[in-house]
Scaffold this motif. Structure first.
Motif, PDB file in Angstrom:
ATOM      1  N   PHE A 246     -64.241  14.230  77.315  1.00 18.44           N
ATOM      2  CA  PHE A 246     -63.371  14.430  78.473  1.00 18.44           C
ATOM      3  C   PHE A 246     -63.220  13.151  79.302  1.00 18.44           C
ATOM      4  CE2 PHE A 246     -64.426  19.192  78.422  1.00 18.44           C
ATOM      5  CZ  PHE A 246     -63.253  19.488  77.754  1.00 18.44           C
ATOM      6  N   ASP A 247     -64.272  12.344  79.354  1.00 13.56           N
ATOM      7  CA  ASP A 247     -64.197  11.115  80.142  1.00 13.56           C
ATOM      8  C   ASP A 247     -64.050   9.873  79.272  1.00 13.56           C
ATOM      9  OD1 ASP A 247     -64.286  12.081  82.889  1.00 13.56           O
ATOM     10  OD2 ASP A 247     -66.244  12.869  82.329  1.00 13.56           O
ATOM     11  N   LEU A 248     -63.602  10.090  78.024  1.00 11.49           N
ATOM     12  CA  LEU A 248     -63.178   9.010  77.115  1.00 11.49           C
ATOM     13  C   LEU A 248     -64.322   8.100  76.674  1.00 11.49           C
ATOM     14  CD1 LEU A 248     -59.760   7.995  78.755  1.00 11.49           C
ATOM     15  CD2 LEU A 248     -60.239   9.803  77.087  1.00 11.49           C
ATOM     16  N   PHE A 249     -65.529   8.648  76.588  1.00 12.56           N
ATOM     17  CA  PHE A 249     -66.667   7.862  76.105  1.00 12.56           C
ATOM     18  C   PHE A 249     -66.943   8.094  74.612  1.00 12.56           C
ATOM     19  CE2 PHE A 249     -68.132   8.402  80.697  1.00 12.56           C
ATOM     20  CZ  PHE A 249     -67.671   7.147  81.067  1.00 12.56           C
ATOM     21  N   SER A 302     -51.557  21.610  85.832  1.00 13.23           N
ATOM     22  CA  SER A 302     -50.938  21.420  87.149  1.00 13.23           C
ATOM     23  C   SER A 302     -50.802  19.951  87.520  1.00 13.23           C
ATOM     24  CB  SER A 302     -51.739  22.154  88.222  1.00 13.23           C
ATOM     25  OG  SER A 302     -53.012  21.561  88.415  1.00 13.23           O
ATOM     26  N   GLN A 303     -51.592  19.075  86.887  1.00 16.29           N
ATOM     27  CA  GLN A 303     -51.560  17.650  87.222  1.00 16.29           C
ATOM     28  C   GLN A 303     -50.758  16.815  86.227  1.00 16.29           C
ATOM     29  OE1 GLN A 303     -55.739  16.633  87.388  1.00 16.29           O
ATOM     30  NE2 GLN A 303     -55.942  17.259  89.532  1.00 16.29           N
ATOM     31  N   ALA A 304     -50.204  17.463  85.215  1.00 13.15           N
ATOM     32  CA  ALA A 304     -49.546  16.715  84.136  1.00 13.15           C
ATOM     33  C   ALA A 304     -48.349  15.897  84.624  1.00 13.15           C
ATOM     34  CB  ALA A 304     -49.117  17.664  83.028  1.00 13.15           C
ATOM     35  N   GLY A 305     -47.731  16.314  85.705  1.00  7.47           N
ATOM     36  CA  GLY A 305     -46.574  15.588  86.223  1.00  7.47           C
ATOM     37  C   GLY A 305     -46.921  14.508  87.226  1.00  7.47           C
ATOM     38  N   ASP A 306     -48.206  14.301  87.515  1.00  9.70           N
ATOM     39  CA  ASP A 306     -48.608  13.282  88.480  1.00  9.70           C
ATOM     40  C   ASP A 306     -48.273  11.888  87.967  1.00  9.70           C
ATOM     41  OD1 ASP A 306     -49.599  15.408  89.877  1.00  9.70           O
ATOM     42  OD2 ASP A 306     -51.717  14.857  89.710  1.00  9.70           O
ATOM     43  N   THR A 307     -48.140  10.960  88.894  1.00 10.60           N
ATOM     44  CA  THR A 307     -47.788   9.586  88.504  1.00 10.60           C
ATOM     45  C   THR A 307     -48.994   8.799  88.012  1.00 10.60           C
ATOM     46  OG1 THR A 307     -48.057   8.901  90.820  1.00 10.60           O
ATOM     47  CG2 THR A 307     -45.833   9.486  90.074  1.00 10.60           C
ATOM     48  N   GLY A 308     -50.199   9.186  88.411  1.00 12.92           N
ATOM     49  CA  GLY A 308     -51.412   8.491  87.975  1.00 12.92           C
ATOM     50  C   GLY A 308     -52.455   9.470  87.476  1.00 12.92           C
ATOM     51  N   HIS A 309     -53.284   9.016  86.527  1.00 16.01           N
ATOM     52  CA  HIS A 309     -54.317   9.879  85.951  1.00 16.01           C
ATOM     53  C   HIS A 309     -55.604   9.080  85.816  1.00 16.01           C
ATOM     54  CE1 HIS A 309     -51.493  13.126  84.921  1.00 16.01           C
ATOM     55  NE2 HIS A 309     -50.643  12.130  84.748  1.00 16.01           N
ATOM     56  N   HIS A 313     -62.931   8.829  87.550  1.00 19.06           N
ATOM     57  CA  HIS A 313     -62.607   7.987  88.693  1.00 19.06           C
ATOM     58  C   HIS A 313     -62.099   6.586  88.312  1.00 19.06           C
ATOM     59  CE1 HIS A 313     -64.607  11.206  90.790  1.00 19.06           C
ATOM     60  NE2 HIS A 313     -65.712  10.964  90.123  1.00 19.06           N
ATOM     61  N   GLU A 314     -61.658   6.422  87.083  1.00 18.66           N
ATOM     62  CA  GLU A 314     -61.014   5.166  86.697  1.00 18.66           C
ATOM     63  C   GLU A 314     -59.673   5.478  86.066  1.00 18.66           C
ATOM     64  OE1 GLU A 314     -63.415   2.592  84.316  1.00 18.66           O
ATOM     65  OE2 GLU A 314     -64.771   2.120  85.968  1.00 18.66           O
ATOM     66  N   ASP A 315     -58.677   4.621  86.334  1.00 15.77           N
ATOM     67  CA  ASP A 315     -57.335   4.851  85.813  1.00 15.77           C
ATOM     68  C   ASP A 315     -57.353   4.937  84.291  1.00 15.77           C
ATOM     69  OD1 ASP A 315     -56.349   4.797  88.379  1.00 15.77           O
ATOM     70  OD2 ASP A 315     -55.724   2.692  88.305  1.00 15.77           O
ATOM     71  N   ALA A 316     -56.541   5.852  83.758  1.00 17.39           N
ATOM     72  CA  ALA A 316     -56.486   6.058  82.313  1.00 17.39           C
ATOM     73  C   ALA A 316     -55.038   6.231  81.876  1.00 17.39           C
ATOM     74  CB  ALA A 316     -57.290   7.292  81.921  1.00 17.39           C
ATOM     75  N   ASP A 317     -54.745   5.824  80.653  1.00 15.17           N
ATOM     76  CA  ASP A 317     -53.419   6.024  80.089  1.00 15.17           C
ATOM     77  C   ASP A 317     -53.176   7.526  79.927  1.00 15.17           C
ATOM     78  OD1 ASP A 317     -50.989   5.134  78.418  1.00 15.17           O
ATOM     79  OD2 ASP A 317     -52.083   6.440  77.031  1.00 15.17           O
ATOM     80  N   PRO A 318     -52.098   8.067  80.502  1.00 15.01           N
ATOM     81  CA  PRO A 318     -51.894   9.517  80.479  1.00 15.01           C
ATOM     82  C   PRO A 318     -51.844  10.122  79.077  1.00 15.01           C
ATOM     83  CG  PRO A 318     -50.421   8.484  82.061  1.00 15.01           C
ATOM     84  CD  PRO A 318     -51.065   7.374  81.299  1.00 15.01           C
ATOM     85  N   GLU A 319     -51.126   9.479  78.167  1.00  9.15           N
ATOM     86  CA  GLU A 319     -50.999  10.061  76.833  1.00  9.15           C
ATOM     87  C   GLU A 319     -52.337  10.077  76.102  1.00  9.15           C
ATOM     88  OE1 GLU A 319     -47.935   9.284  74.179  1.00  9.15           O
ATOM     89  OE2 GLU A 319     -46.334   9.660  75.612  1.00  9.15           O
ATOM     90  N   ARG A 320     -53.077   8.997  76.201  1.00  8.83           N
ATOM     91  CA  ARG A 320     -54.398   8.976  75.556  1.00  8.83           C
ATOM     92  C   ARG A 320     -55.312  10.020  76.183  1.00  8.83           C
ATOM     93  NH1 ARG A 320     -59.397   5.235  76.427  1.00  8.83           N
ATOM     94  NH2 ARG A 320     -60.678   5.845  74.648  1.00  8.83           N
ATOM     95  N   LEU A 321     -55.323  10.075  77.517  1.00  6.94           N
ATOM     96  CA  LEU A 321     -56.199  11.005  78.216  1.00  6.94           C
ATOM     97  C   LEU A 321     -55.883  12.446  77.834  1.00  6.94           C
ATOM     98  CD1 LEU A 321     -58.361  11.449  80.433  1.00  6.94           C
ATOM     99  CD2 LEU A 321     -56.491  11.583  82.082  1.00  6.94           C
ATOM    100  N   TYR A 322     -54.612  12.822  77.867  1.00  5.27           N
ATOM    101  CA  TYR A 322     -54.247  14.201  77.586  1.00  5.27           C
ATOM    102  C   TYR A 322     -54.402  14.546  76.109  1.00  5.27           C
ATOM    103  CZ  TYR A 322     -52.910  15.952  82.146  1.00  5.27           C
ATOM    104  OH  TYR A 322     -52.957  16.428  83.436  1.00  5.27           O
ATOM    105  N   ARG A 323     -54.170  13.589  75.229  1.00  5.56           N
ATOM    106  CA  ARG A 323     -54.370  13.864  73.805  1.00  5.56           C
ATOM    107  C   ARG A 323     -55.855  14.100  73.508  1.00  5.56           C
ATOM    108  NH1 ARG A 323     -51.243  10.451  72.060  1.00  5.56           N
ATOM    109  NH2 ARG A 323     -49.574  11.836  71.379  1.00  5.56           N
TER     110      ARG A 323
END
Length: 346
Positions: A246-249, A302-309, A313-323
């Protein structure tokens, strides 16, 4: 600070009302980690209400629990010979709260663990949790229910066609996830009840890679004991595995491999400590723990349309994060179905 001292703020959950700051402080004599805990008070404007603290020692977010843990010789003793360890600590109470001066543990940080490191952590968790549960005055009670049902997110969004039609969701989430998560939500109370009926174990309850460091001698030091207390056998491993994704580790594509290596290691650790429960109970504790995340998919929708993800607590690429998260959520659907099938067969 003056020229002989320096401090660097470390990555931590700033939303939790109990934590003022976590920083590494360097002096000519070496380095330590300073964690500042605040006493409960009104949630500041704009603060996260779902991270409010409590003065109740049984509450999942009791503000002083971590200080109590580091002072508790019986807990330290319960870890002896397991491969798990508490960091060295000095606890200083003061008017506004408590300062933890913690050993700055050196070794391989959890986010950098390879499969061998994960297996070592799973084995050590099993050895510890195969011993009789340790009940202390500060132990959290019913953590899974308290925590998971206090998270943000409106579960009704799972039935919203427009939410699933969002471009980010359509591009990244696997087929069948909507139906699978609907089943999990339908049986949420049953899964929580099941977790509370399983054999009990002393539990960290925030076991994940960012709270672990493996020393050069192989010992795994677990950090951040703020939620520690009563849990189900297998519950900590059920948190460890998906949280790494979930936190991309850890790559979601390799989550089945991680589980396939860590679950037998955990079970072996239980047996080494003399645990006499059934394999099926240990397995249920792992897979039914997926109920902890019932709130997460609705929140992500509910957050999928947000401008930042962000990921932890660190910025992540939306497509990578959601995939990555979509694949992990689908894996948890498999866990939920496995738990529900096992219970229905009994």
């Amino acid at each position: 600070m003056d020229g002989d001292h320096s401090a660097k703020v470390l990555r931590y959950n700033s939303s939790n009302q109990s934590t003022v700051i976590v920083e590494r402080v360097r002096t000519p004599g070496g380095s330590r980690v300073r964690k500042e805990l605040r006493r409960p008070g009104p949630v500041e404007k704009g603060g996260a209400v779902h991270w409010a603290t409590s003065t109740d020692p049984g509450h999942w977010n009791y503000w002083h629990r971590e200080a109590e843990v580091y002072r508790d010789d019986s807990l330290r003793a319960s870890l002896t010979g397991t491969g798990l360890e508490l960091a060295g600590a000095e606890v200083v109470d003061h008017e506004s709260g408590t300062t933890l001066w913690l050993e700055d543990v050196t070794g391989t940080a959890g986010p950098n663990f390879d499969l061998t490191d994960h297996v070592a952590a799973a084995t050590a968790l099993g050895r510890w949790q195969g011993r009789p549960p340790l009940t202390r005055p500060w132990s959290s009670q019913r953590f899974l229910r308290q925590y998971s049902t206090s998270r943000p997110g409106d579960a009704s969004v799972v039935q919203d066609d427009d939410a699933w039609a969002q471009p980010l969701i359509r591009a990244t989430w696997p087929a069948g996830l909507r139906e699978g998560w609907s089943r999990l939500l339908t049986h949420r109370d049953a899964l929580l009840d099941l977790m509370e009926q399983l054999p009990r174990a002393s539990s960290h309850l925030d076991a994940w890679v960012s709270n672990a460091v493996r020393r050069g001698d192989g010992t795994v030091v677990m950090l951040d004991w703020a939620f520690a207390g009563d849990g189900a056998v297998g519950e900590d491993l059920g948190n460890w595995l998906p949280d790494a994704v979930f936190d991309l580790f850890w790559p979601a594509e390799q989550l089945p491999e991680l589980e396939a290596a860590c679950y037998p290691a955990y079970l072996a650790g239980l047996r080494e400590s003399g645990w006499t429960g059934t394999d099926s109970d240990a397995r249920l504790g792992v897979v039914a723990s997926c109920v902890k995340y019932a709130w997460l998919l609705p929140l992500l929708l509910s957050q999928a349309g947000d401008t930042g993800h962000q990921a932890y607590h660190e910025d992540a690429d939306p497509e990578r994060l959601y995939r990555q998260r979509g694949m992990a959520l689908a894996h948890l659907v498999g866990w939920a179905d496995e738990a529900l099938d096992a219970v229905s067969d009994q």
